[in-house]
Scaffold this motif. Structure first.
Motif, PDB file in Angstrom:
ATOM      1  N   ALA A   1      48.278  64.916  18.483  1.00 31.48           N
ATOM      2  CA  ALA A   1      48.904  66.043  18.244  1.00 31.48           C
ATOM      3  C   ALA A   1      48.096  67.208  18.877  1.00 31.48           C
ATOM      4  O   ALA A   1      46.717  67.106  18.380  1.00 31.48           O
ATOM      5  N   GLY A   2      48.528  68.263  19.276  1.00 31.23           N
ATOM      6  CA  GLY A   2      47.712  69.505  19.418  1.00 31.23           C
ATOM      7  C   GLY A   2      48.451  70.933  19.047  1.00 31.23           C
ATOM      8  O   GLY A   2      49.807  70.956  19.655  1.00 31.23           O
ATOM      9  N   PHE A   3      47.995  71.894  18.721  1.00 28.25           N
ATOM     10  CA  PHE A   3      48.755  73.204  18.210  1.00 28.25           C
ATOM     11  C   PHE A   3      47.912  74.416  19.182  1.00 28.25           C
ATOM     12  O   PHE A   3      46.751  74.312  19.126  1.00 28.25           O
ATOM     13  N   ALA A   4      48.827  75.158  19.627  1.00 27.47           N
ATOM     14  CA  ALA A   4      48.250  76.506  20.030  1.00 27.47           C
ATOM     15  C   ALA A   4      49.039  77.632  19.394  1.00 27.47           C
ATOM     16  O   ALA A   4      50.375  77.649  19.467  1.00 27.47           O
TER      17      ALA A   4
ATOM     18  N   THR B   1      52.836  76.312  19.554  1.00 32.98           N
ATOM     19  CA  THR B   1      53.281  75.646  20.439  1.00 32.98           C
ATOM     20  C   THR B   1      52.528  74.319  19.982  1.00 32.98           C
ATOM     21  O   THR B   1      51.610  74.291  19.542  1.00 32.98           O
ATOM     22  N   ILE B   2      53.754  73.250  19.827  1.00 33.03           N
ATOM     23  CA  ILE B   2      53.054  71.854  19.357  1.00 33.03           C
ATOM     24  C   ILE B   2      53.103  71.022  20.469  1.00 33.03           C
ATOM     25  O   ILE B   2      54.063  71.035  21.229  1.00 33.03           O
ATOM     26  N   ALA B   3      51.810  70.185  20.859  1.00 38.91           N
ATOM     27  CA  ALA B   3      51.883  69.182  21.793  1.00 38.91           C
ATOM     28  C   ALA B   3      51.777  67.797  20.962  1.00 38.91           C
ATOM     29  O   ALA B   3      51.162  67.687  20.270  1.00 38.91           O
ATOM     30  N   ILE B   4      52.772  67.115  21.569  1.00 41.10           N
ATOM     31  CA  ILE B   4      52.613  65.550  20.797  1.00 41.10           C
ATOM     32  C   ILE B   4      52.837  64.606  22.137  1.00 41.10           C
ATOM     33  O   ILE B   4      53.531  64.597  22.898  1.00 41.10           O
TER      34      ILE B   4
END
Lengths: 566, 566
Positions: free
Chosen positions: B348-351, B409-412
Motif C-alpha cells: 500500500a502507498g499513500f499520497a 490517494t491510496i494505492a493498493i
C-alpha cells in the motif's frame, strides 16, 4: 511456452474461480446453494402454473459441514434430463428463452453440486417425479470437472409419496450466521416479493419458520418474446442470417424478431437498398452493416412488455410495510424500457423514519426478477443510481458520490427477460447506462414524494419549536403588561390567551383563529391599554389607553376550544 | 420444458454476458481490448526475459468505430497456437501454472476478438514471428460462437522487418473519452508500476505519447510453484489422487505439493492412519477426508514466495510521486501470506495533501499483479478494506462504512500466483477474508505514518494560530505597561520583545529561548515594575517595584537574533 497451451475445461475454470459463482466464503456458499435451489423451484412451479410450496431444511452436521435439503411441489424433471441439469455447467433451457425467469445461465445449481463435491467429496442426491402415475427417480450425481459431464453414481427408481416435485440434498462446507447477508434474510425477502409462495424453513438450530402465502394467485406467467431489432448487433445479425430457415430477408425479419411485420421488414430492406426477396445466405458483411443502419433508422414499435411481470408499486409498498418499521412508505413502477433490445421494468420503494438510524447510510434492498440480491452492493447498478441521485433535494444529507445518510430503506427491483449480472453468481446488476437511468428516474419519482414528506415534517418541527418559544415568552410578556398597565389577574390571563392566539395565527397554522381574529382584536381593544399591530392586514389600531377598569374575562368556552386546537 | 434443455456454448454464453468480460459499454470495450492485448504482451516479454517495448495505436474510424493495434517485441507465438490463443475462449497456458502473471484465465484477448466480430463483423488480424530466421505468420481469425472454435479466414506467410514479436489489429465499436477510467489512464498507471516497460501510444487524436522505461532491468522472473497442502480441498485432493502417476501416497505428496518432503509426507499419512506406501488409487473418500484433517494438523512451512514479485514500497512511493502532486508520501510492503494455498503479497502507498481536494472521498488506485484496475471499485476487496479501516484515528473524517474524506490517494497492490477476481473482466478482487485482512494491515501500517504526519501538521497549525494571538495582543499589553509604569519607548520595546520570547518559549518551540531565559528574567527584573511568573519551573520572582528610572534598552544584537528565529 507453446507446449503448455491447452484448453481449459468449463468446470475446471469455475472450480478454481468459484467466487465467480458465489462461493468465496463458507457463509456465502450456504446462501448461494439455497438461493439456486429455491430459485429453480420457483421458476419450475411458475412455468407449470403451480402455486409453489417449498421446504428448505439446513442441518448442522458439525465441523462446518451442513446438509441442505430443498424440496418443491413443482412439475418434476424427466429422467433423462436430471443428470445434465444438476451435474453439468452451462446446461439449461432458460438461456435460450427471452422471458423473465430467476435462473438464466444454466450454471447455478450445478455450481452448488460442484462446490459440495469439492468440499465434502459427497455426491448430490436428487429425487424427482413428474406425475402421480410415474415413478420417482433417484440419482446420486457428481461432476467430472475435466470434461464437465455428469458422473452417475446411483440411478434408482424410488417410492415417493409426493404427486410431483423435486428434492435435492447436498452436503457442503458452510458457516451459519444470521444477519443481513444470511439465508434467513434471503428467504425472508423472497417471501416479501413473492407473496404467492409458501416457504417452510428449518434452520440449522432446528427452528422451523413458516412464511405462508399471502396471495392465492400466482403472478401472470411471463410470456416468451423474440429479440427486438433495435438490440441486435452486426455479428449477431450475421449469425442469425446464416442460421435462419427463412427463404428471404423480409421473412427472416418477420420470423426472427418481435414487432416486425411484413411492412416494417420491407422498409428495413429498402433502407439498406437490398431486395426483400434476397436469400439470407447471400447477405455479406457490408450488406449486413447496411441492414443494421437501416434498422436504426426505421421506426419500430417498442418490444412487448407482457414478457415482464413486475411486483407492482402497491405490493412493493406492502412488502416494505411488512418488513420495516418505518413512518412513511411510498413506491413507484416505471414504464417499460429497453437495453440492448431487452425490455425491462424498474420499480422502487422507500420506507422512511421509524426505528431506522438517522446517522447511517441508507439501506438498499435489491431485487432482480423477484430474487433478493444480498452481496456485491457496491458493484451494483442500483448503488450507482442511488449514489448519483441528488438526495439533498429530497431532504437527506449526502457527500458527493456517496450513499445518502438518513433513516431510509430503498428497495429497487429490476424485472427483465435478461438481467445483466456482473458475475455468474448473480449478485449485482451490470452498469448499463439505460438501466442506471431508469433506476434514477424511479428513485426521483419516489424521492419527490419522500422530499415533500420530509419538508412537511421539518416545517412542522420548526413550527412546534416556534410554538415552544411562544409558550416560553408569552407569560413573561403578560406579567410585564400586568405590572405596567395594572391589569387584574383575569385581564392578564385574557391578554395572554389572546396573544397566544394571534401569534399562532401568524405561524399560519390555525386557519380558524385567523377567521375569528377580529373578535379578539375587538376584545383586546376593550381591555387593553397597549397597542397591537396585525401583520396580516398591516392595519394599526389605537387602543383607548387608561380605561383598564372595564376589563372582562372573554368567553371561557371559546378559549377552551382554541386551547384544544393548539 | 424438457425438450428445450440443452448445452450452452462457452462463446455463446460470454457473447450474451459480455459485461462479464468487460464489454458493457463502448468506452470500456476500448479499454478492455487494449488492456488484454498489452497485458499479454507484457507477460510474454517477461517470460522470455525480454525488456518490453510496446506500441499501442488507436485510430478513430468514425461513427464509433476504432481500430486498435498493439505490437510487441516479445518472443512471438508458434504458428499452430495462433488461432487457438486469439480465437478460442478458455484456452491458454497461464491457467495451469501457479506463477504471478497478468493474464490467467485464457479468456481476455479472445473475448476482444469476439467483441470486435460482434460489433463490426470484421476478423482479427494477427502477425507473429518467433525468430529472425523464421517467417512471420499472418492470420485473419473469427470465432465460431456456437462451437467456440477458431474460424481461419486467412493464413499467410508475410514479410515482417521485426526480429520477433506479435502484432494484433482489431476493428471494434468503442468510444474515446479521457479521464480516470480511460485507456490513457490505464497506460499511464501501467507505466508507473512497470518502470521497465517502454510504451509508445498513439491516441485517437493522433497524438503520440511515449512512456520511456525508467529501469533497465526487468523485475525478477516469477518462479512457478506447486500448490501448498494447506490450500487443497477434499474434492481437489481426490481428483489429484486419481490423476497422479506417483506409486505411493507418500511420493504423491512429495511430488505434487510444495514444501512437502518425505518426512512431512510420512507424518501426514501417519496422522490419517494410512500406510505411506498405499497406492493413491486406493484412497477412498473417507481416507481422503482423514488426509485433509491430518494436513491441517501437520506443521508445514509456508509456501515459497519467490513466485511473487511485488513492486516494492520504494518503487510504489516513487510511482505515486511521479503521478500525484501531494505533500506527503509513504508506502509499505507486507510480508507474504496465503489464501486457499495461494501465496500473495499486499502493498500500500499513500499520497496526502497537495492539490488534492479535502472535501471529497479519497481516491484509490488499485493494482493486481502490476495491472491497474479502473472499474468496479465498489466491488473490490480493496474498497472494503479501506472502508472497514478506522481512518479517524489517522486524522481523516469518515462516516461509518464509507470511504474516508480527505486529500488522499491510496494505492493498493496485490501480487499473487492467482488473483481471485470477481469477474472474468478482472476488474475487482474478490472478498477473501485473508486478503481483506492483509490489506487492512497494510493500510494501518501506512496509516500510522500518515496519522503522525497529520497530527504533527495540526499541532503546527495550532501553534501558528497561538503565535498569531501573541503577536496580536502583546503590543497592547506593552502599551498598557508603558502607560501604567511610565516606561520610555525603548523600555516598552524591550519589554515587548522579552514578553514575546517568554511566551514563545511556553509554546515549547524555541528551545534556545528557554536556555537563555534566565538572562531575560534578570533583565526584566532590572527594568520591570511588574511581576512575571515562569510556568516552567513554577518559580515566582518578585521584581523591585517602583525603580523605573534605571531602565536600559537590552542588547540590540541579542534581540535581533531572537526575532530571526521566530
Amino acid at each position: 511456452m507453446a507446449k503448455r497451451q491447452r484448453e481449459i475445461g468449463v468446470a475446471e475454470f469455475f472450480s478454481r474461480n468459484r467466487h465467480l459463482l458465489g462461493f468465496d466464503s463458507k457463509r456465502k456458499a450456504l446462501l448461494t446453494t439455497i438461493k439456486e435451489a429455491v430459485d429453480n423451484s420457483l421458476d419450475a412451479c411458475e412455468e407449470a402454473e403451480i402455486l409453489p410450496e417449498i421446504h428448505v431444511e439446513v442441518i448442522d452436521m458439525g465441523s462446518d459441514r451442513f446438509r441442505v435439503i430443498v424440496e418443491d411441489n413443482g412439475p418434476g424433471i424427466v429422467k433423462k434430463q436430471i443428470p445434465n441439469i444438476f451435474a453439468r455447467l452451462l446446461y439449461g433451457s432458460k438461456f435460450f428463452k427471452l422471458a423473465q425467469s430467476r435462473g438464466q445461465q444454466g450454471i447455478g445449481i450445478s455450481a452448488s453440486v460442484l462446490y459440495a463435491q469439492l468440499t465434502t467429496g459427497k455426491p448430490a442426491r436428487i429425487i424427482s417425479k413428474i406425475s402421480p402415475n410415474d415413478p420417482a427417480h433417484y440419482y446420486e450425481l457428481k461432476i467430472d470437472t475435466q470434461k464437465n459431464q455428469p458422473l452417475i453414481m446411483t440411478d434408482e427408481v424410488k417410492e415417493w409419496s409426493k404427486e410431483h416435485g423435486t428434492r435435492i440434498e447436498l452436503d457442503l462446507e458452510g458457516s451459519y450466521l444470521g444477519g443481513s447477508q444470511s439465508m434467513d434474510q434471503y428467504l425472508k425477502q423472497t417471501a416479501i416479493v413473492n407473496p404467492h409462495v409458501t416457504l417452510i424453513y428449518t434452520n440449522p438450530k432446528a427452528e422451523q419458520l413458516i412464511f405462508p402465502r399471502a396471495v392465492e394467485t400466482a403472478p401472470p406467467k411471463a410470456v416468451e418474446i423474440k429479440p427486438h431489432p433495435y438490440g441486435v448487433e452486426l455479428g449477431t445479425l450475421m449469425d442469425l442470417l446464416r442460421a435462419t430457415k427463412a427463404p428471404s430477408v423480409q421473412s427472416f425479419f418477420v420470423n426472427e424478431f418481435s414487432r416486425v411485420g411484413h411492412g416494417t421488414a420491407k422498409q428495413i430492406c429498402q433502407g439498406a437498398a437490398i431486395l426483400p426477396s434476397t436469400k439470407p445466405a447471400e447477405i455479406n458483411r457490408d450488406m449486413a452493416e447496411k441492414l443494421i443502419k437501416s434498422i436504426q433508422a426505421t421506426k419500430i414499435v417498442a418490444p412487448p412488455t407482457d414478457c415482464i411481470s413486475p411486483i407492482g408499486a402497491e405490493l412493493l409498498e406492502k412488502g416494505l410495510k411488512k418488513e420495516i418499521n418505518a413512518e412513511f412508505y411510498c413506491a413507484a413502477t416505471r414504464p417499460p424500457n429497453v437495453y440492448r433490445g431487452n425490455p425491462f421494468v424498474i420499480e422502487a420503494g422507500f420506507a422512511y423514519g421509524g426505528e431506522q438510524l438517522a446517522d447511517k447510510s441508507v439501506s438498499i434492498y435489491r431485487f432482480a426478477n423477484r430474487v433478493p440480491l444480498l452481496y456485491q452492493q457496491g458493484a451494483c447498478a442500483s448503488a450507482k443510481a442511488v449514489m448519483s441521485t441528488n438526495w439533498r433535494s429530497y431532504g437527506l444529507s449526502q457527500s458527493q458520490g456517496s450513499l445518502p445518510i438518513g433513516p431510509l430503506t430503498i428497495a429497487i427491483h429490476i424485472a427483465s427477460v435478461w438481467v445483466p449480472f456482473t458475475s455468474e453468481s448473480k449478485e449485482a446488476i451490470a452498469h448499463y447506462p439505460e438501466i442506471i437511468r431508469e433506476m434514477r428516474l424511479a428513485l426521483q419519482e419516489v424521492g419527490r414524494q419522500l422530499g415533500s414528506y420530509i419538508s412537511k415534517k421539518r416545517r412542522m418541527h420548526a413550527e412546534s419549536k416556534k410554538r415552544d418559544y411562544i409558550q416560553t415568552y408569552i407569560p413573561h410578556v403578560s406579567d410585564a403588561l400586568k405590572e405596567i398597565l395594572g391589569f387584574s389577574d383575569s385581564d392578564k390571563e385574557t391578554v395572554e390567551k389572546m396573544l397566544v392566539s394571534i401569534l399562532e395565527k401568524h405561524r399560519g397554522e390555525l386557519k380558524d383563529v385567523a377567521m375569528e381574529n377580529t373578535e379578539y382584536n375587538e376584545e383586546f381593544a376593550r381591555i387593553g391599554k397597549g397597542k397591537t399591530s396585525d401583520d396580516d392586514d398591516g392595519e394599526e389600531r389605537s387602543a383607548d389607553n387608561g380605561n383598564g377598569e372595564d376589563c372582562k374575562a372573554p368567553d371561557k368556552k371559546k378559549n377552551a376550544g382554541y386551547q384544544q386546537t393548539l
